[in-house]
Scaffold this motif. Structure first.
Motif, mmCIF file in Angstrom:
data_model
loop_
_atom_site.group_PDB
_atom_site.id
_atom_site.type_symbol
_atom_site.label_atom_id
_atom_site.label_comp_id
_atom_site.label_asym_id
_atom_site.label_seq_id
_atom_site.Cartn_x
_atom_site.Cartn_y
_atom_site.Cartn_z
ATOM 1 N N ILE A 210 0.857 -1.262 -0.077
ATOM 2 C CA ILE A 210 -0.147 -0.030 0.167
ATOM 3 C C ILE A 210 1.007 1.301 0.072
ATOM 4 C CG2 ILE A 210 -1.540 1.450 1.322
ATOM 5 C CD1 ILE A 210 -2.774 -1.320 2.460
ATOM 6 N N PHE A 211 1.867 1.181 0.824
ATOM 7 C CA PHE A 211 2.736 2.440 1.023
ATOM 8 C C PHE A 211 3.785 2.559 -0.098
ATOM 9 C CE2 PHE A 211 0.961 2.775 5.274
ATOM 10 C CZ PHE A 211 1.017 4.071 5.392
ATOM 11 N N ALA A 212 4.043 1.528 -0.806
ATOM 12 C CA ALA A 212 4.929 1.668 -2.053
ATOM 13 C C ALA A 212 4.111 2.409 -2.934
ATOM 14 C CB ALA A 212 5.145 0.185 -2.469
ATOM 15 N N VAL A 213 2.832 2.265 -3.120
ATOM 16 C CA VAL A 213 2.026 2.640 -4.230
ATOM 17 C C VAL A 213 1.792 4.250 -3.718
ATOM 18 C CG1 VAL A 213 -0.313 2.882 -5.518
ATOM 19 C CG2 VAL A 213 0.890 0.647 -5.038
ATOM 20 N N ALA A 214 1.390 4.435 -2.483
ATOM 21 C CA ALA A 214 1.136 5.891 -2.205
ATOM 22 C C ALA A 214 2.068 6.626 -1.911
ATOM 23 C CB ALA A 214 0.371 5.585 -0.604
ATOM 24 N N THR A 215 3.341 6.270 -1.609
ATOM 25 C CA THR A 215 4.634 7.162 -1.629
ATOM 26 C C THR A 215 5.287 7.226 -2.844
ATOM 27 O OG1 THR A 215 5.807 5.145 -1.254
ATOM 28 C CG2 THR A 215 5.363 6.426 0.768
ATOM 29 N N TRP A 216 4.940 6.487 -3.720
ATOM 30 C CA TRP A 216 5.483 6.708 -5.327
ATOM 31 C C TRP A 216 4.406 7.758 -5.886
ATOM 32 C CZ3 TRP A 216 2.554 6.005 -9.762
ATOM 33 C CH2 TRP A 216 3.540 6.026 -11.037
ATOM 34 N N PHE A 217 3.243 7.559 -5.460
ATOM 35 C CA PHE A 217 2.350 8.648 -6.287
ATOM 36 C C PHE A 217 2.531 10.160 -5.514
ATOM 37 C CE2 PHE A 217 -1.881 10.660 -6.176
ATOM 38 C CZ PHE A 217 -2.263 10.556 -7.199
ATOM 39 N N LEU A 218 2.674 9.802 -4.334
ATOM 40 C CA LEU A 218 2.792 11.325 -3.743
ATOM 41 C C LEU A 218 4.053 12.152 -3.828
ATOM 42 C CD1 LEU A 218 0.847 10.331 -0.209
ATOM 43 C CD2 LEU A 218 -0.125 11.961 -2.219
ATOM 44 N N PHE A 219 5.274 11.479 -4.001
ATOM 45 C CA PHE A 219 6.380 11.905 -4.104
ATOM 46 C C PHE A 219 6.681 13.236 -4.754
ATOM 47 C CE2 PHE A 219 10.792 12.507 -5.906
ATOM 48 C CZ PHE A 219 11.573 12.597 -4.752
ATOM 49 N N GLY A 220 6.247 13.060 -6.243
ATOM 50 C CA GLY A 220 6.399 14.021 -7.289
ATOM 51 C C GLY A 220 5.707 15.351 -6.773
ATOM 52 N N ARG A 221 4.265 15.070 -6.140
ATOM 53 C CA ARG A 221 3.146 16.168 -6.089
ATOM 54 C C ARG A 221 3.706 16.923 -4.697
ATOM 55 N NH1 ARG A 221 1.538 12.175 -8.669
ATOM 56 N NH2 ARG A 221 -0.385 12.744 -10.102
ATOM 57 N N MET A 222 4.235 16.111 -3.713
ATOM 58 C CA MET A 222 4.594 16.760 -2.574
ATOM 59 C C MET A 222 5.972 17.567 -2.551
ATOM 60 S SD MET A 222 3.706 13.738 0.028
ATOM 61 C CE MET A 222 4.050 14.453 1.739
ATOM 62 N N ILE A 223 6.861 16.913 -3.458
ATOM 63 C CA ILE A 223 8.394 17.770 -3.530
ATOM 64 C C ILE A 223 8.036 18.886 -4.415
ATOM 65 C CG2 ILE A 223 8.906 16.688 -5.615
ATOM 66 C CD1 ILE A 223 11.005 17.117 -2.300
#
Length: 225
Positions: A210-223
């Motif tokens: 779950i967190f592999a998908v969530a963190t991968w998805f959020l990284f570009g938007r959060m950074i």
């Protein structure tokens, strides 16, 4: 796909080569974890008969704290001269950058765990009666620590109090991982607990997915926020 894989390998290789030349992150993590083990040994060895009870907790507290030390410094080189923004502006995708940095953090943490676990097992005389469950819990738990830590380390890399904020943000998310890891490790070292390690291992695997998908998805938007 091949291009993304080559970019991933190039970033991981760059980080590993630089680290093995300087050993700044690895030495810091290893020294901190060994210091924790020595402190715990002097604090708890007064009653060696209970080593199986508190040994798993010591293992996971040490891994959690030492991995945070590495996460705090994971993006230090990219922060200098705006290197991270150069990476984000390059053809390399943000998801590839995140997976590469998370993999680097995973390698650093696993390398730190090897001497640390050896010291704990020797100092506390812990028998590993179920090595498969022991190794599975450590690998799956370390993956979770690396995914969550890498995401928030990147997000907070320019924060003034990054060393304080990172644990405050990541530890609440990682409490279930530590609990599951302690449960499986307790069974693996033969502690008298009535737990099914398979259930907790499946929980760790699900958390990682779950967190592999969530963190991968959020990284570009959060950074880029």
């Amino acid at each position: 796909m091949i291009r993304a894989w080559r970019q991933f390998v190039a970033i991981v290789r760059k980080d590993l080569v630089v680290e093995f030349r300087t050993r700044e992150i690895l030495l810091t993590m290893a020294l901190f974890s060994m210091l924790l083990v020595i402190v715990f040994a002097f604090a708890f060895l007064s009653d060696p008969t209970r080593a199986r009870d508190y040994g798993p907790g010591i293992i996971w507290v040490t891994v959690l704290f030492a991995s945070t030390i590495g996460q705090n410094r994971l993006f230090d080189r990219e922060r200098e001269n705006g290197c991270l923004w150069s990476l984000l502006l390059s053809p390399t995708g943000a998801g590839t950058i995140f997976l590469a940095k998370a993999t680097t953090q995973l390698v650093f943490t696993l390398l730190m765990e090897l001497p640390t676990l050896l010291l704990i097992l020797v100092f506390f005389d812990l028998p590993v009666v179920r090595p498969g469950a022991f190794a599975g819990a450590l690998v799956l738990g370390t993956v979770a620590l690396s995914l969550v830590g890498t995401l928030f380390s990147a997000m907070l890399m320019n924060a003034r109090m990054k060393e304080v904020l990172l644990p405050l943000v990541t530890y609440p998310l990682l409490v279930p991982v530590v609990i599951a890891g302690v449960k499986v490790t307790s069974v693996a070292v033969g502690a008298p607990v009535a737990e099914d390690p398979g259930t907790w291992l499946r929980f760790l695997l699900g958390f990682d997915m779950i967190f592999a998908v969530a963190t991968w998805f959020l990284f570009g938007r959060m950074i880029r926020a």
